[in-house]
Design an enzyme around this catalytic site. Structure first.
Site, PDB file in Angstrom:
ATOM      1  N   THR A  17       0.804  -1.218   0.000  1.00  0.00           N
ATOM      2  CA  THR A  17       0.000   0.000   0.000  1.00  0.00           C
ATOM      3  C   THR A  17       0.839   1.270   0.000  1.00  0.00           C
ATOM      4  O   THR A  17       0.467   2.266  -0.611  1.00  0.00           O
ATOM      5  CB  THR A  17      -0.906   0.003   1.257  1.00  0.00           C
ATOM      6  OG1 THR A  17      -1.653  -1.201   1.243  1.00  0.00           O
ATOM      7  CG2 THR A  17      -1.851   1.171   1.266  1.00  0.00           C
ATOM      8  N   ASP A  61       1.996  -7.409  -3.706  1.00  0.00           N
ATOM      9  CA  ASP A  61       1.309  -7.375  -2.418  1.00  0.00           C
ATOM     10  C   ASP A  61       2.122  -8.331  -1.544  1.00  0.00           C
ATOM     11  O   ASP A  61       2.536  -9.406  -2.006  1.00  0.00           O
ATOM     12  CB  ASP A  61      -0.119  -7.891  -2.589  1.00  0.00           C
ATOM     13  CG  ASP A  61      -0.917  -7.809  -1.299  1.00  0.00           C
ATOM     14  OD1 ASP A  61      -1.848  -6.995  -1.248  1.00  0.00           O
ATOM     15  OD2 ASP A  61      -0.612  -8.566  -0.354  1.00  0.00           O
ATOM     16  N   SER A  62       2.343  -7.961  -0.287  1.00  0.00           N
ATOM     17  CA  SER A  62       3.270  -8.785   0.508  1.00  0.00           C
ATOM     18  C   SER A  62       2.725 -10.169   0.815  1.00  0.00           C
ATOM     19  O   SER A  62       3.466 -11.037   1.282  1.00  0.00           O
ATOM     20  CB  SER A  62       3.681  -8.055   1.783  1.00  0.00           C
ATOM     21  OG  SER A  62       2.668  -8.115   2.744  1.00  0.00           O
ATOM     22  N   SER A  63       1.446 -10.419   0.543  1.00  0.00           N
ATOM     23  CA  SER A  63       0.936 -11.785   0.700  1.00  0.00           C
ATOM     24  C   SER A  63       1.594 -12.714  -0.311  1.00  0.00           C
ATOM     25  O   SER A  63       1.574 -13.939  -0.149  1.00  0.00           O
ATOM     26  CB  SER A  63      -0.582 -11.825   0.507  1.00  0.00           C
ATOM     27  OG  SER A  63      -1.180 -11.010   1.478  1.00  0.00           O
ATOM     28  N   ASP A  94       1.354  -6.881   5.601  1.00  0.00           N
ATOM     29  CA  ASP A  94       0.822  -8.206   5.944  1.00  0.00           C
ATOM     30  C   ASP A  94       1.895  -9.217   6.339  1.00  0.00           C
ATOM     31  O   ASP A  94       1.713  -9.975   7.291  1.00  0.00           O
ATOM     32  CB  ASP A  94      -0.014  -8.764   4.782  1.00  0.00           C
ATOM     33  CG  ASP A  94      -1.314  -7.980   4.599  1.00  0.00           C
ATOM     34  OD1 ASP A  94      -1.640  -7.152   5.470  1.00  0.00           O
ATOM     35  OD2 ASP A  94      -2.002  -8.197   3.577  1.00  0.00           O
ATOM     36  N   THR A 280       4.856 -20.372  22.043  1.00  0.00           N
ATOM     37  CA  THR A 280       3.514 -20.143  22.582  1.00  0.00           C
ATOM     38  C   THR A 280       2.584 -19.452  21.571  1.00  0.00           C
ATOM     39  O   THR A 280       3.033 -18.657  20.753  1.00  0.00           O
ATOM     40  CB  THR A 280       3.551 -19.295  23.883  1.00  0.00           C
ATOM     41  OG1 THR A 280       2.210 -19.040  24.290  1.00  0.00           O
ATOM     42  CG2 THR A 280       4.261 -17.971  23.685  1.00  0.00           C
ATOM     43  N   CYS A 282       0.393 -17.472  22.648  1.00  0.00           N
ATOM     44  CA  CYS A 282       0.093 -16.170  23.252  1.00  0.00           C
ATOM     45  C   CYS A 282       0.873 -15.082  22.539  1.00  0.00           C
ATOM     46  O   CYS A 282       1.968 -15.313  22.047  1.00  0.00           O
ATOM     47  CB  CYS A 282       0.487 -16.163  24.729  1.00  0.00           C
ATOM     48  SG  CYS A 282      -0.489 -17.287  25.714  1.00  0.00           S
TER      49      CYS A 282
HETATM   50  N1  ASP Z   1      -2.019  -6.284   1.523  1.00  0.00           N
HETATM   51  C1  ASP Z   1      -1.021  -5.256   1.638  1.00  0.00           C
HETATM   52  C2  ASP Z   1       0.338  -5.903   1.656  1.00  0.00           C
HETATM   53  O1  ASP Z   1       0.731  -6.472   2.641  1.00  0.00           O
HETATM   54  C3  ASP Z   1      -1.262  -4.435   2.856  1.00  0.00           C
HETATM   55  C4  ASP Z   1      -0.200  -3.379   3.059  1.00  0.00           C
HETATM   56  O2  ASP Z   1       0.411  -2.914   2.119  1.00  0.00           O
HETATM   57  O3  ASP Z   1       0.046  -2.999   4.192  1.00  0.00           O
HETATM   58  O4  ASP Z   1       1.043  -5.851   0.680  1.00  0.00           O
END
Ligand code: ASP
Length: 344
Positions: A17, A61-63, A94, A280, A282
């Protein structure tokens, strides 16, 4: 008195983003031209450093971050290491903590700052957090003391705080304060003054030349425990012959059900050579194997003690140590040693 030259910062845009701007006619988000960065963010002229930028040919996109991207990043930093004083990596939020963790292991003997940052809103938006994140990250990367970079580790900067990257985790999808470092304090806080807590910065006793490790072995997995888990699920993951390392996300301070089927599965997997790390579920705190009856058997198996490491850092560390071909006999000891400040 020696006059210091202007710090040189390399900005690496991977996607996310932060690098988007909104087309106000259509409302759509489009990639921002990072080669015209100075023109588009005039505030950067006030930062006393020379900024050069390079972008992934195809910003992602970092995904979609994957091993080849981590390798590309590590290599880029290695190739430009001698010509720059600091590196700022623009990255989607992400998976930023995963990349920060991976880079911390891939860049051994790092003696310059590598600061990952991003934003929740695109850089062109009125209420954007991108500008502050970007400008302060560059300032932090340019900080020097006695002619040497002040920060010498992989960090993550977000919403007024600089963290050790491999201690972070993304905790919120919509707050500007999207990250936390539950088990290690922020290294610096940006307010009216930029306050760096020098005593918290990574400063290993052993120093050497930068070594870029690009061999990461991803034959690993995560097994998150939950009440009511079917034995077949644990068996599917733990009996998979292709998987060499597993992060076992346990309850509380490292506890697991005492059901014999589970303990037998874990014992057999370790017997077959799988490296299983107790981490963990947590958000904060540490595993303390042996504190409760429900973790004593895990200690006896023996599982690797992840103490207060995050799952993100544990996964990256497994990939790194497996990729480095660490011998079976010393794997547990080395994993339980803090290599880049990732565990207390
Ligand atoms: N989905 C986006 C990403 O991780 C969200 C961001 O840019 O923060 O690339």
């Amino acid at each position: 008195m020696a006059v210091l030259d202007t710090p040189r910062i390399l900005l690496i845009y991977t996607g996310g983003t932060i690098g988007m701007e909104r087309d106000y006619t259509s409302g759509a988000l489009r990639a921002f031209d990072f080669n015209n960065l100075l023109q588009q963010i005039p505030e950067l002229r006030q930062v006393d450093c020379a900024i050069h930028s390079v972008a992934f040919a195809q910003p992602i996109d970092s995904s979609n971050m994957d091993l080849p991207h981590w390798k590309q990043l590590a290599r880029l930093i290695g190739e430009h290491y001698d010509n720059f004083d600091g590196f700022v990596v623009l990255h989607g939020s992400d998976t930023m903590s995963y990349t920060a963790s991976a880079l911390s292991f891939m860049l051994e003997n790092l003696a310059k700052p590598v600061i990952l940052t991003g934003s929740q809103l695109p850089i062109g938006d009125l209420r954007t957090d991108a500008k502050e994140n970007l400008i302060t990250s560059i300032q932090l990367a340019a900080l020097r003391e006695n002619g040497l970079p002040l920060v010498r580790e992989v960090c993550l900067y977000f919403e007024y705080k600089l963290y050790r990257g491999n201690r972070t985790t993304k905790v919120n999808t919509e707050h500007f304060e999207a990250f936390e470092s539950p088990n290690y304090p922020a290294l610096a806080v940006s307010g009216v003054h930029l306050k760096v807590r020098r005593e918290l910065l990574w400063n290993p006793a052993r120093k050497g030349v930068l070594k870029v490790h690009t061999s990461m072995d991803n034959r690993i997995g995560v097994l998150k425990l939950f009440p009511g888990m079917h034995p077949d699920w644990a068996a599917t993951l733990l009996r998979n012959p292709g998987i060499k390392g597993m992060v076992l996300e346990t309850f509380g301070a490292g506890n697991a059900p005492t059901a014999s089927w589970l303990l037998e599965e874990l014992r057999a997997a370790v017997g077959r050579g799988m490296h299983i790390v107790n981490v963990t579920q947590c958000i904060g705190g540490s595993v303390l194997m042996g504190q409760y009856e429900t973790s004593s058997s895990l200690k006896d198996i023996p599982l690797i003690d992840g103490r207060d490491i995050t799952s993100e850092a544990a996964l990256a560390k497994l990939m790194y140590l497996l990729g480095a071909g660490v011998a079976q006999g010393s794997f547990k000891t080395i994993f339980e040693t803090s290599l880049r400040g990732e565990m207390s």
